[in-house]
Design an enzyme around this catalytic site. Structure first.
Site, short mmCIF file in Angstrom:
data_model
loop_
_atom_site.label_atom_id
_atom_site.label_comp_id
_atom_site.label_asym_id
_atom_site.label_seq_id
_atom_site.Cartn_x
_atom_site.Cartn_y
_atom_site.Cartn_z
CE1 TYR A 1 42.61 45.50 103.98
CE2 TYR A 1 40.81 46.95 104.59
CZ TYR A 1 41.45 45.73 104.68
OH TYR A 1 40.93 44.75 105.49
CG PHE B 1 33.45 40.97 97.81
CD1 PHE B 1 34.81 40.87 98.04
CD2 PHE B 1 33.00 42.00 96.97
CE1 PHE B 1 35.71 41.75 97.45
CE2 PHE B 1 33.89 42.87 96.38
CZ PHE B 1 35.24 42.76 96.62
#
Length: 418
Positions: free
Chosen positions: A129, A418
C-alpha cells in the site's frame, strides 16, 4: 500470454452481484466458500451502493474492494472523517493486471470528492500500500503472560480501590460498550469509530460465519459505580499429564478509560482459576501491561508490528485537526504520486493550535505522502526517517523541529481490525 486486462470490467457491484462478490472475497482470503443463505443475508448489511467494487472477467468476480464511513481520532481527540478500506482481494488467476490499482484509484478519488480527510486500512502484507500513499501510522504489540511468574497474589479477590469486576453477557456489552468506546476514542489517537453493526457482530447478535464461540465478558466499575473498563476473552481447555490445569485466557478486546480499570482487568484475568497463561490481544506498543505486574519479564512480547495505515487526502484539514505539544514552524514539501493532496505546506503550530497553508517558501523537509501519514498520528520520528533516507532535510535541524512538534507523549493505538 495475451494481456486481456482491458477486457476486465472494474465497477461498483449491484445488489444482485453481492453473492458472487462474497464468493470472490472468501476465495481471496482462503476461506471455505460455505456461506449459508442466513449468513449471506447478514453480510448484506454491509452493502452500500457505490462502496463495494469488483473486477469482472467474463461475468465472474475476480477481485474485491470495499470502503465504508469511519472516523479516526487525531492527536488531541478530534475525530477525523476517514474512508476505511477493507475486503481487498485479487484472485491468484488475475494478479499483476493492475486490478488493485484501478479499484484503489477509483475509491480514493471518490473519497477525496466526498471530503474525507484521510483513508485508513489494516495491511495484511507490508509492501502493497505504500505505492498508493499509505504509511504505517500505528504499531501493535501482543504479550503472553506467564501467570505463575508474575508475582501476583493468586488469592486476589477484587480491586483494592473500592471498585468491582462483574461478569456480564453480550446484551450488557451492547448497552455499555458503545459509550465506553466513545470515551476512549476522545483521548486516544488512532482509535477508530464503531457502529451498531460492529457491536452486534462482536457479541454474536449478528453472525457472518457459521461458527461462533461465545466469549466471556467482564466489566470494571469504579467505587462510584461507573463502568470504566470492559474485557472480552475466551479460554481453552488444556490439562497436563499429572491432571494439572494448564489453561490459557486469550483476550479478544480490552478497553479501559482509567488506569485503575486497566489494572483491575489485567489483575482479574491473571486470577482466574486454572489460567496459567494470558494472551493480551492487540495492545499499544507502550501499553502499561508489563509494568502492572510485579515481574514485568513474566509478560513476553509475541508480536510487534505495523497496524493502522493512513493515507492523507486533505493535508490542511488533517494537520489543523490535531494538537501539538511544542511550538514551531515547518515547510513540508509533500510528494503525492497519485496527485490527490501533494504540494508545499507551511505548518505553524503551538499548543494553542495550528495554521496550515499552501506556500511557495523554501522547503524544510521533503517527504512522500506515506511518511507524512506516519508522522501525522505522532508515532514516527522524522529524525529516524531521515536516517533511513525516507525524509530529506532541506534545512539542517528540520527533522528535530518536526519531532518536537509532531511526536506525542503516548503512542497512538488502534485496537480494531477491519
Amino acid at each position: 500470454m495475451t494481456d486481456r486486462s482491458s477486457d476486465i470490467d472494474v465497477r461498483a457491484i449491484t445488489d444482485d452481484e453481492f453473492a458472487d462478490w462474497q464468493r470472490a472475497l472468501d476465495t481471496g482470503f482462503l476461506t471455505p466458500p460455505d456461506i449459508t443463505p442466513e449468513i449471506l443475508e447478514a453480510r448484506r448489511r454491509q452493502f452500500v451502493p457505490g462502496r463495494l467494487l469488483g473486477a469482472f472477467d467474463a461475468g465472474r468476480c475476480v477481485a474485491t474492494f470495499r470502503s465504508f464511513e469511519q472516523e479516526v481520532t487525531a492527536v488531541g481527540g478530534t475525530p477525523v472523517r476517514a474512508d476505511a478500506i477493507t475486503s481487498v482481494t485479487v484472485s491468484a488467476t488475475h494478479r499483476r493486471r493492475g486490478l488493485l490499482t484501478r479499484m484503489m484509484t477509483r475509491d480514493l478519488a471518490a473519497a477525496k470528492e466526498r471530503g474525507d480527510v484521510v483513508a485508513t486500512l489494516i495491511a495484511a502484507e507490508y509492501p502493497i500500500y505504500g505505492r498508493y500513499g499509505f504509511g504505517a501510522a500505528t504499531t501493535v504489540a501482543e504479550w503472553t503472560i506467564d501467570v505463575p511468574r508474575t508475582g501476583l497474589d493468586p488469592r486476589w479477590a477484587g480491586p483494592e480501590d473500592g471498585g468491582r469486576v462483574d461478569l456480564v453477557d453480550g446484551e450488557d456489552v451492547r448497552k455499555l460498550g458503545p459509550e465506553l468506546h466513545e470515551r476512549l476514542r476522545r483521548t486516544q489517537p488512532g482509535v477508530v469509530s464503531r457502529d451498531e453493526l460492529w457491536w452486534q457482530l462482536h457479541t454474536g447478535a449478528v453472525r457472518f460465519h457459521a461458527t461462533w464461540k461465545e466469549p466471556f465478558y467482564a466489566v470494571y466499575r469504579s467505587a462510584a459505580g461507573e463502568a470504566e473498563g470492559l474485557v472480552t476473552y475466551e479460554c481453552d481447555d488444556t490439562w497436563g499429564d499429572a491432571k494439572q490445569p494448564l489453561n490459557t485466557a486469550t483476550v479478544r478486546r480490552l478497553i479501559a478509560t482509567t488506569p485503575a480499570a486497566e489494572r483491575a482487568l489485567w489483575r482479574y484475568l491473571c486470577s482466574i482459576d486454572w489460567i496459567v497463561k494470558v494472551k493480551s490481544g492487540r495492545r499499544a506498543p507502550d501499553d502499561l501491561l508489563p509494568h502492572l505486574l510485579p515481574d514485568p519479564r513474566s509478560a513476553a512480547i509475541t508480536t510487534l508490528a505495523d497496524w493502522l495505515w493512513v493515507r492523507l487526502l486533505d493535508v490542511v484539514e488533517a494537520f489543523r485537526a490535531r494538537t501539538y505539544e511544542g511550538t514551531g514552524a515547518l515547510v513540508l514539501d509533500v510528494v503525492d504520486r497519485q496527485g490527490l493532496a501533494g504540494g508545499r505546506y507551511l505548518l505553524d503550530a503551538s499548543p494553542q493550535g495550528a495554521s496550515v497553508e499552501p506556500t511557495s517558501r523554501a522547503a524544510d523537509l521533503t517527504l512522500d505522502m506515506g511518511e507524512l501519514a506516519s508522522l501525522w498520528l505522532g508515532d514516527a520520528s522524522a529524525v529516524r526517517l531521515a536516517a533511513l533516507g525516507r525524509v530529506r532535510e532541506e534545512r539542517a535541524g528540520a527533522a528535530r523541529v518536526a519531532d518536537g512538534l509532531l511526536r506525542t507523549s503516548r503512542r497512538p493505538w488502534c485496537p480494531d481490525v477491519f
